[in-house]
Scaffold this active site. Structure first.
Site, PDB file in Angstrom:
ATOM      1  N   ASN A   7      41.585  50.002  40.196  1.00  0.00           N
ATOM      2  CA  ASN A   7      42.119  48.677  39.878  1.00  0.00           C
ATOM      3  C   ASN A   7      41.301  48.157  38.709  1.00  0.00           C
ATOM      4  O   ASN A   7      40.136  47.777  38.861  1.00  0.00           O
ATOM      5  CB  ASN A   7      42.000  47.742  41.082  1.00  0.00           C
ATOM      6  CG  ASN A   7      42.560  46.358  40.789  1.00  0.00           C
ATOM      7  OD1 ASN A   7      42.375  45.811  39.707  1.00  0.00           O
ATOM      8  ND2 ASN A   7      43.248  45.765  41.761  1.00  0.00           N
ATOM      9  N   GLU A  34      46.787  46.550  38.671  1.00  0.00           N
ATOM     10  CA  GLU A  34      46.488  45.235  38.100  1.00  0.00           C
ATOM     11  C   GLU A  34      46.286  45.339  36.579  1.00  0.00           C
ATOM     12  O   GLU A  34      45.282  44.911  36.028  1.00  0.00           O
ATOM     13  CB  GLU A  34      45.271  44.601  38.775  1.00  0.00           C
ATOM     14  CG  GLU A  34      45.303  43.090  38.750  1.00  0.00           C
ATOM     15  CD  GLU A  34      44.234  42.423  39.595  1.00  0.00           C
ATOM     16  OE1 GLU A  34      44.131  41.193  39.489  1.00  0.00           O
ATOM     17  OE2 GLU A  34      43.523  43.104  40.363  1.00  0.00           O
ATOM     18  N   ASP A 148      45.236  50.096  45.360  1.00  0.00           N
ATOM     19  CA  ASP A 148      44.578  48.939  45.958  1.00  0.00           C
ATOM     20  C   ASP A 148      45.470  48.431  47.086  1.00  0.00           C
ATOM     21  O   ASP A 148      46.451  47.742  46.854  1.00  0.00           O
ATOM     22  CB  ASP A 148      44.371  47.862  44.887  1.00  0.00           C
ATOM     23  CG  ASP A 148      43.706  46.612  45.424  1.00  0.00           C
ATOM     24  OD1 ASP A 148      43.436  46.551  46.645  1.00  0.00           O
ATOM     25  OD2 ASP A 148      43.462  45.686  44.626  1.00  0.00           O
ATOM     26  N   ASN A 150      44.516  46.340  49.382  1.00  0.00           N
ATOM     27  CA  ASN A 150      44.117  44.989  49.806  1.00  0.00           C
ATOM     28  C   ASN A 150      44.058  44.883  51.332  1.00  0.00           C
ATOM     29  O   ASN A 150      44.488  43.892  51.925  1.00  0.00           O
ATOM     30  CB  ASN A 150      45.057  43.932  49.224  1.00  0.00           C
ATOM     31  CG  ASN A 150      44.543  43.393  47.891  1.00  0.00           C
ATOM     32  OD1 ASN A 150      43.343  43.202  47.718  1.00  0.00           O
ATOM     33  ND2 ASN A 150      45.439  43.159  46.962  1.00  0.00           N
ATOM     34  N   ASP A 219      40.426  50.087  48.470  1.00  0.00           N
ATOM     35  CA  ASP A 219      41.143  51.070  47.657  1.00  0.00           C
ATOM     36  C   ASP A 219      41.143  52.393  48.431  1.00  0.00           C
ATOM     37  O   ASP A 219      40.081  52.960  48.699  1.00  0.00           O
ATOM     38  CB  ASP A 219      40.463  51.240  46.309  1.00  0.00           C
ATOM     39  CG  ASP A 219      40.296  49.915  45.587  1.00  0.00           C
ATOM     40  OD1 ASP A 219      41.215  49.531  44.834  1.00  0.00           O
ATOM     41  OD2 ASP A 219      39.258  49.257  45.799  1.00  0.00           O
ATOM     42  N   ASP A 248      36.108  44.290  38.960  1.00  0.00           N
ATOM     43  CA  ASP A 248      35.416  44.033  40.222  1.00  0.00           C
ATOM     44  C   ASP A 248      35.625  45.177  41.221  1.00  0.00           C
ATOM     45  O   ASP A 248      35.036  45.172  42.298  1.00  0.00           O
ATOM     46  CB  ASP A 248      35.835  42.698  40.836  1.00  0.00           C
ATOM     47  CG  ASP A 248      37.313  42.413  40.717  1.00  0.00           C
ATOM     48  OD1 ASP A 248      38.077  43.312  40.308  1.00  0.00           O
ATOM     49  OD2 ASP A 248      37.725  41.270  41.021  1.00  0.00           O
ATOM     50  N   HIS A 249      36.448  46.156  40.885  1.00  0.00           N
ATOM     51  CA  HIS A 249      36.620  47.380  41.661  1.00  0.00           C
ATOM     52  C   HIS A 249      35.857  48.513  40.989  1.00  0.00           C
ATOM     53  O   HIS A 249      35.549  48.460  39.791  1.00  0.00           O
ATOM     54  CB  HIS A 249      38.093  47.798  41.742  1.00  0.00           C
ATOM     55  CG  HIS A 249      38.959  46.836  42.472  1.00  0.00           C
ATOM     56  ND1 HIS A 249      39.547  47.129  43.688  1.00  0.00           N
ATOM     57  CD2 HIS A 249      39.382  45.579  42.152  1.00  0.00           C
ATOM     58  CE1 HIS A 249      40.275  46.100  44.092  1.00  0.00           C
ATOM     59  NE2 HIS A 249      40.195  45.149  43.176  1.00  0.00           N
TER      60      HIS A 249
END
Length: 258
Positions: A7, A34, A148, A150, A219, A248-249
């Site tokens: 991501n 994303e 991802d 989530n 993930d 941030d991943h």
């Protein structure tokens, strides 16, 4: 074959990080989420210069998914999006065939705040995705579903789980949906190789989460039965999260035996 998911949290904003990682890690196939970019602004030439061809389903804000493959690997797009909600125009799923293996790249809705309309959309999307996953299993072909999700499936997958009980990524309904999905016959690649270890793939930008290793595992790689026995290795390129202007991943990867 080495397959990765990442991501990127904005393909154009993170392009130097992505290109550096591709050069160092050398995955054969990459699923990106994303993108935060419309189709016409995807950095196609830079990706090609890095030695990859790509298919993508872009969107200007928040969403967007892509699958990359090295130049010598044939990639054939199968579908974009999921059936079951015709008015849904969010770009969260793309599917391709690579080396006789179906690759599904997904970006599950976040769902916060929960409860609420965003959480309800997440659960509907999850149900549609689970239906597609079952269809792929019924075709009896090798399949990788990655991206991802989530979802933090268990308490091992989140730092201080007691703080996340009301979060859409950790609510009982979401975790149960993930477990029902896996129970169709999928293998969670990371958990197969590391059943008890604390492994994270995401660290928030705030409160020095990366420095404190206050992360989440959201993930995931799910493998069909054809591929479970071919799983050779898996891991997280955690150091990438610490690079300047990174997502941030962190990238997550698996290696499959030929």
């Amino acid at each position: 074959m080495k397959i990765a998911t990442y991501n990127v949290n904005g393909i154009n904003a993170r392009l130097p990080v992505v290109l550096r990682w591709l050069k160092e890690s050398k995955p054969d196939v990459v699923c990106l989420q994303e993108l935060k970019s419309p189709d016409e602004k995807i950095p196609k030439s830079e990706i090609e210069e890095a030695g990859y061809k790509a298919i993508w389903h872009g969107q200007k804000r928040w969403n967007g998914v892509a699958i990359l493959a090295k130049e010598n690997i044939e990639i054939q797009e199968m579908s974009r999006g999921l059936e079951g909600e015709p008015e849904d125009e969010q770009s969260r799923y793309i599917e391709a065939v690579i080396n006789d293996t179906v690759i599904g790249c997904l970006y599950m809705p976040n769902g916060n705040p929960a409860p609420g309309p965003k959480f309800e959309y997440k659960m509907r999307w999850f149900a549609r995705f689970s239906k597609r996953a079952k269809e792929l299993l019924d075709h009896n072909v090798p399949v990788v579903l990655t991206g991802d999700y989530n979802v933090m499936p268990t308490e091992k997958d989140v730092y201080k789980p007691e703080r996340w009980v009301d979060d859409a990524l950790f609510r009982p309904e979401v975790r149960e949906a993930f477990h029902h999905l896996v129970a169709q016959g999928w293998t969670d690649a990371i958990r197969k190789l590391y059943p008890e270890e604390t492994i994270y793939t995401f660290w928030d930008y705030f409160r020095n989460a990366y420095g404190r290793n206050a992360g989440h595992r959201i993930d995931h790689f799910l493998l069909s039965p054809h591929l479970s026995d071919r799983l050779k290795a898996a891991g997280v390129d955690k150091d990438v999260r610490g690079w300047e202007k990174s997502s941030d991943h962190a990238p997550v990867w698996i290696e499959l035996k030929d």
